[in-house]
Design an enzyme around this catalytic site. Structure first.
Site, PDB file in Angstrom:
ATOM      1  N   ARG A  17      10.335  -2.279 -30.952  1.00 13.46           N
ATOM      2  CA  ARG A  17       9.070  -1.260 -31.094  1.00 13.46           C
ATOM      3  C   ARG A  17       8.417  -1.984 -32.563  1.00 13.46           C
ATOM      4  NH1 ARG A  17      13.117   3.125 -31.096  1.00 13.46           N
ATOM      5  NH2 ARG A  17      12.737   4.443 -28.870  1.00 13.46           N
ATOM      6  N   ASP A  23      17.543  -5.636 -33.317  1.00  8.40           N
ATOM      7  CA  ASP A  23      18.647  -6.049 -31.736  1.00  8.40           C
ATOM      8  C   ASP A  23      17.071  -6.987 -31.282  1.00  8.40           C
ATOM      9  OD1 ASP A  23      20.302  -7.063 -29.893  1.00  8.40           O
ATOM     10  OD2 ASP A  23      20.737  -4.805 -29.663  1.00  8.40           O
ATOM     11  N   HIS A  25      25.044  -3.532 -31.453  1.00  5.01           N
ATOM     12  CA  HIS A  25      24.469  -3.350 -33.016  1.00  5.01           C
ATOM     13  C   HIS A  25      25.199  -2.152 -33.506  1.00  5.01           C
ATOM     14  CE1 HIS A  25      19.347  -3.464 -34.817  1.00  5.01           C
ATOM     15  NE2 HIS A  25      21.020  -4.327 -35.176  1.00  5.01           N
ATOM     16  N   ASP A  31      13.774   2.486 -36.457  1.00  2.00           N
ATOM     17  CA  ASP A  31      13.027   2.533 -35.546  1.00  2.00           C
ATOM     18  C   ASP A  31      11.229   3.172 -35.648  1.00  2.00           C
ATOM     19  OD1 ASP A  31      13.432   1.737 -33.510  1.00  2.00           O
ATOM     20  OD2 ASP A  31      12.876   0.138 -33.276  1.00  2.00           O
ATOM     21  N   ASP A  32      12.107   4.456 -35.154  1.00  2.00           N
ATOM     22  CA  ASP A  32      11.298   5.582 -35.182  1.00  2.00           C
ATOM     23  C   ASP A  32      11.267   6.706 -35.732  1.00  2.00           C
ATOM     24  OD1 ASP A  32      13.186   6.198 -33.990  1.00  2.00           O
ATOM     25  OD2 ASP A  32      12.472   6.913 -32.134  1.00  2.00           O
ATOM     26  N   ASP A  66      26.456   8.239 -30.595  1.00  2.00           N
ATOM     27  CA  ASP A  66      25.926   9.801 -31.049  1.00  2.00           C
ATOM     28  C   ASP A  66      27.414  10.929 -31.419  1.00  2.00           C
ATOM     29  OD1 ASP A  66      25.164   9.045 -29.115  1.00  2.00           O
ATOM     30  OD2 ASP A  66      23.284   9.665 -30.175  1.00  2.00           O
ATOM     31  N   SER A 112      16.312   6.438 -24.364  1.00  2.95           N
ATOM     32  CA  SER A 112      17.353   7.865 -23.701  1.00  2.95           C
ATOM     33  C   SER A 112      16.329   8.334 -23.204  1.00  2.95           C
ATOM     34  CB  SER A 112      17.187   8.899 -25.044  1.00  2.95           C
ATOM     35  OG  SER A 112      15.568   9.190 -25.959  1.00  2.95           O
TER      36      SER A 112
END
Length: 524
Positions: free
Chosen positions: A193, A220, A266, A288-289, A367, A398
């Protein structure tokens, strides 16, 4: 003191003379170098080892020996010359200090005489045994006025690892005592991203100290454009790259989940880098989001000592799964909760906890794995009323799950809350359990219809809605607008089965029957 320094100089000179005498005696009485061996050279290296050998007839080369001894003597004399220069420089320095000390002493004596002449005579002190209680108290108070350079331990404990500085002035003496602050690195998990720039811009904008909050971006995927964006920040961030970009062998039915396997790999590599390569004791993980709130760093700084000291906690999260605008109290930005549900999306982890998790880290879906009872072990996380992170990444592995329905509406806190100046001890388990359970089960039990538009309830609550099964929980959650999924039987934001939120401006507890004991994993 001056006499002592003069004695040191004399001792140094005596040692110098004695050393040279011993050296001369040693050199004159020394036998020929080495033990002559069969090869003609001094062992162990023969001729090449010592650079000399026998002359004709097996005699030792005396000329070479004399030259070598002369060179050794010359080297020793150079060393002694340097020592003499050092002694001389120290002697001159001590002499100057002696003169300065004399002048200061004489000046002080004259000033003291003038002061004594202007002061009225002091009455004699009574004998020690005759001091009454009042006099003894005055003496103690006078002694207490002498400041100490030792920081108060209770103050340090209250304010965690924040820098405590005390300046002590005693005549002309100033001492500064500071307790060290823990370094809390921010680990940014990145892939492909380029919008990681939005995340990094906010982190750098709100970061109060680059030394206390180093930003480590672990990338990654090997995406070149994203790598250029990260590299453009220079030394403001540390850019590390996951070396293994290969596909992971999975079961045929899991091929569509390849991305989840790579993410888990990762995470494991990146966290090992932070804790083992960079030797950090804690870390805050973001992706990163994510965009952070202005008090993001303050929030984690204040909660670090509680996470460290309370064994019933295993993470601190910046995220509220039910943090939509209509479900949170905008006037309670400082409100924090315990939750049995692992929230993620900006969370703090300690090295000790990583040492426990890393050996059994899953190959995918890390998670949800964290939410299993085998990992959670009845431990909880801290989460806020109003989120300190929001996600802007609709596209990902996702495939936008929950994004359009929930995540895009999460409210990001905009008011800076000085958490490090607040007493957060109410979050410790014993006190929190007593207060939270009492508040929830003392709230009036109402029907869901009463909370909906046109209901008969007046006031801001709190009110309680009771569920008794997996299906009833899901029905009530959907009607009240909170997330209805459960992981290992735990509802999102739930604590002891209780979900707290606002509904039409009223505080509501969606709770199981009183006397709850444990989650039912079959409700997943």
């Amino acid at each position: 003191m001056v006499r002592k320094k003069g004695s040191l100089i004399l001792c140094g000179a005596f040692l110098f003379v004695a050393w040279n005498a011993l050296l001369l005696l040693y050199l004159w009485g020394r036998p020929p170098i080495g033990r002559l061996g069969e090869g003609g050279g001094a062992e162990p290296g023969g001729k090449e080892e010592w650079g000399m050998g026998k002359g004709k007839g097996g005699r030792v080369n005396l000329a070479g020996e004399v030259i070598r001894l002369a060179e050794e003597v010359e080297l020793q004399l150079e060393t002694q010359k340097k020592l003499l220069k050092q002694i001389e420089s120290h002697r001159s320095l001590w002499a100057r200090r002696k003169d300065v000390g004399k002048r200061e002493t004489e000046g002080t004596k004259e000033e003291q005489k003038e002061e004594d002449a202007n002061q009225p005579p002091e009455p004699p002190l009574p004998p020690k045994d005759n001091l009454n209680n009042e006099d003894q108290t005055d003496v103690k108070n006078t002694l207490n006025l002498i400041p100490t350079a030792v920081p108060d331990s209770k103050l340090e404990e209250k304010q965690g690892n924040d820098i405590q500085e005390q300046t002590v002035q005693n005549n002309k003496l100033e001492v500064t005592v500071a307790s060290p602050q823990v370094v809390i690195p921010i680990l940014v998990i990145a892939c492909d991203r380029v919008t990681v720039k939005r995340s990094l811009d906010r982190l750098i904008q709100y970061r109060p100290s680059a030394e206390l909050y180093p930003i480590i971006v672990s990338q990654d995927c090997g995406h070149a454009e994203t790598a250029r964006v990260i590299s453009s920040y220079g030394d403001q961030v540390t850019h590390i790259r996951q070396p293994d970009l290969s596909d992971i062998r999975v079961r045929p039915e899991h091929r569509k989940f390849q991305g989840y396997y790579k993410i888990s790999r990762h995470y494991r590599w990146a966290l090992n880098q932070v804790f083992n390569t960079f030797s950090q004791s804690t870390v805050v993980i973001v992706e990163d989001d994510l965009e952070v709130a202005p008090d993001f760093f303050e929030y984690f700084r204040a909660l670090y000592p509680i996470l460290r000291d309370d064994p019933t906690l295993w993470c601190v999260s910046a995220w509220n799964d039910n943090g939509r605008d209509a479900l949170v109290d905008p006037g309670k930005a400082e409100l924090l909760y315990r939750t049995d549900f692992f929230p993620g999306l900006g969370w703090m982890l300690l090295k000790d906890m990583w040492d426990e998790l890393e050996p059994k880290w899953p190959s995918a879906f890390w998670d949800d794995w964290m939410r299993q009872p085998e990992q959670r072990k009845d431990r909880s996380c801290i989460r806020p009323e109003i989120s300190r992170t929001i996600t802007f990444g609709r596209k990902g592995v996702s495939l936008g799950q929950f994004f359009d329905q929930y995540l895009r509406y999460i409210k990001l806190n905009t008011d800076f809350v000085p958490f490090t100046k607040q007493d957060l001890s109410y979050l410790l388990k014993k006190k929190y359990d007593e207060d939270f359970v009492k508040e929830a089960y003392s709230a009036p039990l109402v029907k869901i219809e009463d909370l909906q538009q046109g209901g008969s309830l007046r006031g801001t609550g709190p009110y309680r809605v009771q569920y008794s099964s997996r299906d009833s929980f899901k029905v009530f959650a959907r009607n009240l607008g909170v997330m209805d999924d459960l992981k290992s039987g735990v509802p999102r934001t739930g604590y002891r089965g209780i979900v707290s939120f606002l509904s039409r401006g009223r505080r509501v507890f969606l709770a199981p029957p009183e006397g709850w004991t444990q989650y039912d994993v079959s409700w997943s």
